[in-house]
Design a protein around this motif. Sequence first.
Motif, PDB file in Angstrom:
ATOM      1  N   SER A 219       0.815  -1.211   0.000  1.00  0.00           N
ATOM      2  CA  SER A 219       0.000   0.000   0.000  1.00  0.00           C
ATOM      3  C   SER A 219       0.853   1.268   0.000  1.00  0.00           C
ATOM      4  N   LEU A 220       1.976   1.224   0.712  1.00  0.00           N
ATOM      5  CA  LEU A 220       2.830   2.409   0.845  1.00  0.00           C
ATOM      6  C   LEU A 220       4.009   2.399  -0.129  1.00  0.00           C
ATOM      7  N   ASP A 221       4.105   1.325  -0.934  1.00  0.00           N
ATOM      8  CA  ASP A 221       5.168   1.189  -1.919  1.00  0.00           C
ATOM      9  C   ASP A 221       6.555   1.306  -1.273  1.00  0.00           C
ATOM     10  N   ILE A 222       6.753   0.503  -0.217  1.00  0.00           N
ATOM     11  CA  ILE A 222       8.045   0.446   0.460  1.00  0.00           C
ATOM     12  C   ILE A 222       8.430  -1.029   0.632  1.00  0.00           C
ATOM     13  N   PRO A 223       9.704  -1.322   0.804  1.00  0.00           N
ATOM     14  CA  PRO A 223      10.113  -2.724   0.959  1.00  0.00           C
ATOM     15  C   PRO A 223       9.618  -3.319   2.276  1.00  0.00           C
ATOM     16  N   PRO A 224       9.056  -4.522   2.232  1.00  0.00           N
ATOM     17  CA  PRO A 224       8.528  -5.140   3.455  1.00  0.00           C
ATOM     18  C   PRO A 224       9.602  -5.349   4.521  1.00  0.00           C
TER      19      PRO A 224
ATOM     20  N   GLU B 222       2.840   6.009  11.934  1.00  0.00           N
ATOM     21  CA  GLU B 222       3.139   7.395  11.577  1.00  0.00           C
ATOM     22  C   GLU B 222       4.506   7.500  10.894  1.00  0.00           C
ATOM     23  N   THR B 223       5.473   6.731  11.378  1.00  0.00           N
ATOM     24  CA  THR B 223       6.812   6.714  10.790  1.00  0.00           C
ATOM     25  C   THR B 223       6.773   6.232   9.349  1.00  0.00           C
ATOM     26  N   LEU B 224       5.876   5.292   9.067  1.00  0.00           N
ATOM     27  CA  LEU B 224       5.739   4.769   7.708  1.00  0.00           C
ATOM     28  C   LEU B 224       5.050   5.750   6.773  1.00  0.00           C
ATOM     29  N   GLY B 225       4.382   6.728   7.353  1.00  0.00           N
ATOM     30  CA  GLY B 225       3.599   7.649   6.545  1.00  0.00           C
ATOM     31  C   GLY B 225       2.213   7.122   6.262  1.00  0.00           C
ATOM     32  N   ALA B 226       1.774   6.155   7.082  1.00  0.00           N
ATOM     33  CA  ALA B 226       0.443   5.554   6.904  1.00  0.00           C
ATOM     34  C   ALA B 226      -0.601   6.450   7.564  1.00  0.00           C
TER      35      ALA B 226
ATOM     36  N   THR C 169       1.210   1.014  16.135  1.00  0.00           N
ATOM     37  CA  THR C 169       2.279   0.250  15.501  1.00  0.00           C
ATOM     38  C   THR C 169       1.697  -0.828  14.578  1.00  0.00           C
ATOM     39  N   VAL C 170       2.567  -1.395  13.786  1.00  0.00           N
ATOM     40  CA  VAL C 170       2.175  -2.483  12.890  1.00  0.00           C
ATOM     41  C   VAL C 170       1.681  -3.664  13.732  1.00  0.00           C
TER      42      VAL C 170
END
Length: 82
Positions: free
Chosen positions: A15-20, A30-34, A63-64
């Motif tokens: 969803s955020l187009d970042i590496p898992p 929040e750190t992820l920009g979610a 958190t996740v």
Amino acid sequence: MTTSLPTVINLLAKSLDIPPESITGDTELETLGADSLTVIEVIFDLEEQFNIQVGDERPDLKTVQDIADQVDRRVAAKAEAP
């Protein structure tokens, strides 16, 4: 008890187009920009994938791992239901 953490990580990464591999259970959303919309979309995907209902009563998810814990609780409750 199985954990939904890997699934949550993969959905957030996609969803955020970042590496898992850059996401752990302790990673703050929040750190992820979610933003809240992203979190809701991920929860909808998790509801469908695990055949559960999180509903409107979403606790404060920071958190996740918080998301994974919610899913795991719902899956466990569903398994215990008659």
